[in-house]
Scaffold this active site. Structure first.
Site, mmCIF file in Angstrom:
data_model
loop_
_atom_site.group_PDB
_atom_site.id
_atom_site.type_symbol
_atom_site.label_atom_id
_atom_site.label_comp_id
_atom_site.label_asym_id
_atom_site.label_seq_id
_atom_site.Cartn_x
_atom_site.Cartn_y
_atom_site.Cartn_z
ATOM 1 N N GLU A 256 0.854 -1.192 0.000
ATOM 2 C CA GLU A 256 0.000 0.000 0.000
ATOM 3 C C GLU A 256 0.900 1.255 0.000
ATOM 4 O OE1 GLU A 256 -1.528 0.827 3.939
ATOM 5 O OE2 GLU A 256 -3.329 1.804 3.160
ATOM 6 N N ASN B 199 -6.942 6.297 -1.626
ATOM 7 C CA ASN B 199 -5.875 5.338 -1.348
ATOM 8 C C ASN B 199 -6.125 4.164 -2.310
ATOM 9 O OD1 ASN B 199 -4.107 3.450 -0.283
ATOM 10 N ND2 ASN B 199 -4.572 3.962 1.847
ATOM 11 N N LYS C 159 -9.456 2.048 -1.829
ATOM 12 C CA LYS C 159 -9.666 1.515 -0.464
ATOM 13 C C LYS C 159 -11.010 1.962 0.113
ATOM 14 C CE LYS C 159 -7.071 1.360 3.938
ATOM 15 N NZ LYS C 159 -5.762 1.774 4.516
ATOM 16 N N GLU D 94 -5.814 8.719 8.093
ATOM 17 C CA GLU D 94 -6.271 8.367 6.731
ATOM 18 C C GLU D 94 -7.598 9.026 6.374
ATOM 19 O OE1 GLU D 94 -5.618 4.588 4.765
ATOM 20 O OE2 GLU D 94 -4.710 3.878 6.621
ATOM 21 N N CYS E 270 -4.836 -2.952 2.887
ATOM 22 C CA CYS E 270 -4.532 -2.860 4.319
ATOM 23 C C CYS E 270 -5.724 -3.150 5.228
ATOM 24 C CB CYS E 270 -3.885 -1.517 4.642
ATOM 25 S SG CYS E 270 -3.071 -1.561 6.244
ATOM 26 N N ASN F 178 0.325 -1.005 5.298
ATOM 27 C CA ASN F 178 1.242 -0.284 6.195
ATOM 28 C C ASN F 178 0.605 -0.387 7.570
ATOM 29 O OD1 ASN F 178 3.269 1.913 4.655
ATOM 30 N ND2 ASN F 178 1.468 1.372 3.453
#
Ligand code: CDV
Length: 314
Positions: free
Chosen positions: A49, A108, A125, A144, A170, A195
């Protein structure tokens, strides 16, 4: 037993990427890893990611120009083109995670690039973790929700000549819905980059549980959906922030077939027999025979937990 259908998958774990590292430096590392994966006979390689930069959501950045510097506006762009060229030259496909700027919207994102160097698919994501603004007094931040909109592309699976391949990113791997939606499309291989900080702002869980929950999520998802999972970490100490490694390839039996040793740049690979999925799909996880969607309504009707549905028996 059905005939074996062999496909060698690789996972390219990345060690830390520091803020000062240029795209060109990172892409050079990715190309080296791709070459190593190809040298081992892999047909597909999974990268992490947000692979092109440091994991910037650990910071609350206010300068729009600085924020934009972490995002890609085109893919491939001048800096990432060497990776696409290397893939085409070697005939190896890849998954790459990066921060995407689409108009004014930030995602993302991951892309699936075929062994011919062309983009096959894109995923944005969906399960965005963390906060939208800094937590007062917290030693660690995970922001995020400040930087990324919720993905708008669902969980598609792409039918490639090698395998039916899906993607997630993730935190998505902790949610069974992610994999079941792909399982219902007959996915053979799910690629996931991550991550995962060793410390986390939202609760004081013992640190060893980070790795336990990472592996638990992947192993249960692979088993319950009869698919292979190729999972790539960005690991090690990035800008003073430690992140777990644990990159691995998980079989439909839920077993980890190979796992990274280090928290640095490292390639792992495994010759996967895709036909194994068929045994589970014909028996214990024969969805058509055994699923009961008429009893699963709260899954799509509720987001958070609501009132118990128990009533006196008829
Ligand atoms: N990048 C991530 O999505 N990280 C989350 C952390 C915040 C829990 C993860 O699921 O690993």
């Amino acid at each position: 037993m059905s005939a074996a259908k062999k496909l060698r998958l690789a996972v390219a774990q990345l060690g830390p990427v520091q803020r000062a590292d240029t795209r060109a430096q990172v892409v050079r590392r990715l190309v080296d890893l791709l070459h190593e994966a190809h040298g081992r006979g892999a047909r597909w390689v999974t990268f992490p990611e947000l692979a092109l930069t440091t994991f910037f959501p650990r910071w609350s950045l206010e300068d729009p120009a600085e924020v934009r510097s972490f995002f890609e506006t085109e893919m491939p762009g001048p800096a990432t083109r060497p990776l696409f060229d290397a893939a085409r030259a070697k005939g190896i496909g890849f998954y790459l995670g990066y921060a995407e700027l689409d108009g004014e919207t930030q995602y993302n994102t991951s892309i699936l690039v075929g062994p011919d160097g062309r983009i096959i698919g894109k995923y944005r994501k969906i399960h965005i973790p963390g906060d939208a603004s800094s937590r007062e007094g917290a030693a660690l931040q995970h922001l995020e929700k400040k930087y990324f909109a919720v993905g708008d592309l669902g969980f598609p699976v792409w039918d490639t000549p090698d395998a039916a391949i899906g993607m997630c990113i993730c935190n998505d791997r902790r949610w069974p819905e992610t994999f079941r939606v792909m399982g219902l499309q007959g996915v053979d291989v799910v690629m996931v980059g991550y991550n995962t900080p060793s410390g986390y702002v939202q609760w004081n869980e013992p640190i060893h549980l980070r790795m336990h929950h990472h592996l638990l999520s992947l192993q249960s998802a692979a088993y319950q959906n009869a698919c292979w999972i190729a999972a790539a970490a960005k690991a090690g100490v990035e800008e003073g922030s430690p992140m777990i490694g644990g990159s691995c390839i998980v079989a439909p039996a839920g077993e980890i077939m190979v796992r990274a040793f280090s928290e640095d740049d490292e390639v792992i690979n495994y010759m996967c027999d895709l036909s194994v999925s068929g045994h589970y799909r014909a028996n214990i996880f024969n969805f058509a025979a055994h699923r009961r969607p008429e009893h699963y309504r709260p899954i799509v009707e509720r987001t958070g937990a609501g009132a118990p549905l128990g009533a006196a028996p008829p």
